[in-house]
Design an enzyme around this catalytic site. Structure first.
Site, PDB file in Angstrom:
ATOM      1  N   ASP A   1     -26.216-114.452  -8.986  1.00 32.48           N
ATOM      2  CA  ASP A   1     -27.102-115.600  -8.726  1.00 32.48           C
ATOM      3  C   ASP A   1     -26.345-116.740  -8.059  1.00 32.48           C
ATOM      4  O   ASP A   1     -25.258-117.118  -8.517  1.00 32.48           O
ATOM      5  CB  ASP A   1     -27.655-116.136 -10.053  1.00 32.48           C
ATOM      6  CG  ASP A   1     -28.996-115.542 -10.418  1.00 32.48           C
ATOM      7  OD1 ASP A   1     -29.726-115.102  -9.508  1.00 32.48           O
ATOM      8  OD2 ASP A   1     -29.309-115.514 -11.619  1.00 32.48           O
TER       9      ASP A   1
ATOM     10  N   GLU B   1     -40.706-112.501 -11.645  1.00 27.95           N
ATOM     11  CA  GLU B   1     -40.564-112.875 -13.057  1.00 27.95           C
ATOM     12  C   GLU B   1     -41.848-113.470 -13.621  1.00 27.95           C
ATOM     13  O   GLU B   1     -42.419-114.417 -13.060  1.00 27.95           O
ATOM     14  CB  GLU B   1     -39.401-113.877 -13.213  1.00 27.95           C
ATOM     15  CG  GLU B   1     -39.199-114.296 -14.664  1.00 27.95           C
ATOM     16  CD  GLU B   1     -37.865-114.957 -14.962  1.00 27.95           C
ATOM     17  OE1 GLU B   1     -36.988-114.997 -14.068  1.00 27.95           O
ATOM     18  OE2 GLU B   1     -37.690-115.427 -16.097  1.00 27.95           O
TER      19      GLU B   1
HETATM   20  O1  KIV Z   1     -30.436-115.184 -14.509  1.00 27.88           O
HETATM   21  C1  KIV Z   1     -31.064-114.184 -14.879  1.00 27.88           C
HETATM   22  O2  KIV Z   1     -30.750-113.526 -15.886  1.00 27.88           O
HETATM   23  C2  KIV Z   1     -32.204-113.762 -14.071  1.00 27.88           C
HETATM   24  C3  KIV Z   1     -33.083-112.683 -14.636  1.00 27.88           C
HETATM   25  C4  KIV Z   1     -33.961-113.241 -15.680  1.00 27.88           C
HETATM   26  C5  KIV Z   1     -33.850-111.999 -13.580  1.00 27.88           C
HETATM   27  O3  KIV Z   1     -32.426-114.282 -13.024  1.00 27.88           O
END
Ligand code: KIV
Length: 275
Positions: free
Chosen positions: A94, A193
């Site tokens: 991310d 989500e």
């Molecule tokens: O940060 C995370 O764990 C996520 C998932 C919920 C898809 O983005």
């Protein structure tokens, strides 16, 4: 040719192309989060397709209330630990809040740092049309990008709540449009989500790239859960979509209590456990 139905038996390395192939074949993609070496190694050895170094590390690892505080340096630390463990799964990281929203050049630099310093395979970004310049610039550097639509936790202060998204027609229409925009830009997949299952199914059938759901029903191309939630390490978070496969929190407490008892009663260490 034998029908390929379980990636664990056929692929020694999962790539974005393999995920596309799995969608075409109708094989579901299994994705879980990991933030450290030891857990990532277990997941990889078990045969998980995709490991997400999610910014949920902010909640799960650091105890913050939201995903907003985690920094790019902290994400790189978690991603580097995971990368040292993984040889088969595709590792997606991310981009944390504040490192890509306002400025596509900054977004590119953030993504490059994750690829260069952690050695990740791909990055994930929350949002659709509003972040498309950043998405395109990152893609133009040859970095695979995964989108994330529906409930986007980095926008919690805008939503004000973690309830199901896109129940209303306008929001559902925008989500469908965003999914097409992300696909057209060249994203290799999208996380959906906490949206109604029929909307997730519609998006999944309309676009050609894999859609991975979390609280989005079974009509998607795969599922993702936060590892600590599905193992029952975290206990407070109990949304309807979460299936708990274990109650590790209680098991760990049991083991720790047994250890404390053994230390206090001097039954640990015994003769064989000393030099
Ligand atoms: O940060 C995370 O764990 C996520 C998932 C919920 C898809 O983005």
């Amino acid at each position: 040719m034998q029908k390929k139905t379980d990636s664990r038996q056929y692929y020694t390395k999962i790539t974005t192309h393999v995920l596309q192939e799995m969608k075409l074949k109708g094989e579901k993609i299994a994705m879980l989060t990991a933030y450290d070496y030891s857990m990532a190694k277990i997941l990889d050895e078990a045969g998980i397709d995709v490991i997400l170094v999610g910014d949920s590390a902010s909640n799960v690892m650091a105890g913050h209330k939201t995903t907003l505080p985690i920094t790019l340096n902290e994400m790189i630390y978690h991603a580097s630990s995971v990368m040292r463990a993984v040889s088969r799964g595709l590792v997606v990281v991310d981009l944390p809040f504040g490192t890509y929203q306002g400025n596509s050049i900054e977004a590119l630099h953030s993504a490059i740092r994750i690829m260069k310093e952690a050695g990740a395979n791909a990055i994930k970004i929350e949002g659709g049309e509003e972040v498309i310049e950043s998405v395109k610039r990152i893609l133009s550097a040859g970095i695979p990008v995964m989108g994330h639509l529906g409930l986007t936790p980095q926008s919690i202060h805008k939503f004000g709540t973690y309830v199901v998204r896109a129940r209303e027609e306008d929001e559902a229409k925008k989500l469908i449009k965003d999914a097409h925009i992300l696909e057209d830009a060249g994203c290799f997949g999208i996380v959906l989500e906490k949206i109604p299952a029929n909307l997730a199914t519609q998006v999944t059938s309309e676009i050609k790239i894999p859609c991975i759901g979390i609280g989005a029903g079974h009509g998607v191309d795969g599922q993702v859960l936060v590892l600590h939630d599905m193992l029952g390490i975290t206990t407070k978070f109990s949304p309807r979509f979460l299936r708990r496969y274990h109650n590790l929190s209680e098991e760990i407490k049991g083991s720790v209590n047994a250890y404390i008892d053994d230390v206090k009663s001097v039954s640990f260490p015994n003769e064989r456990e000393q030099y």
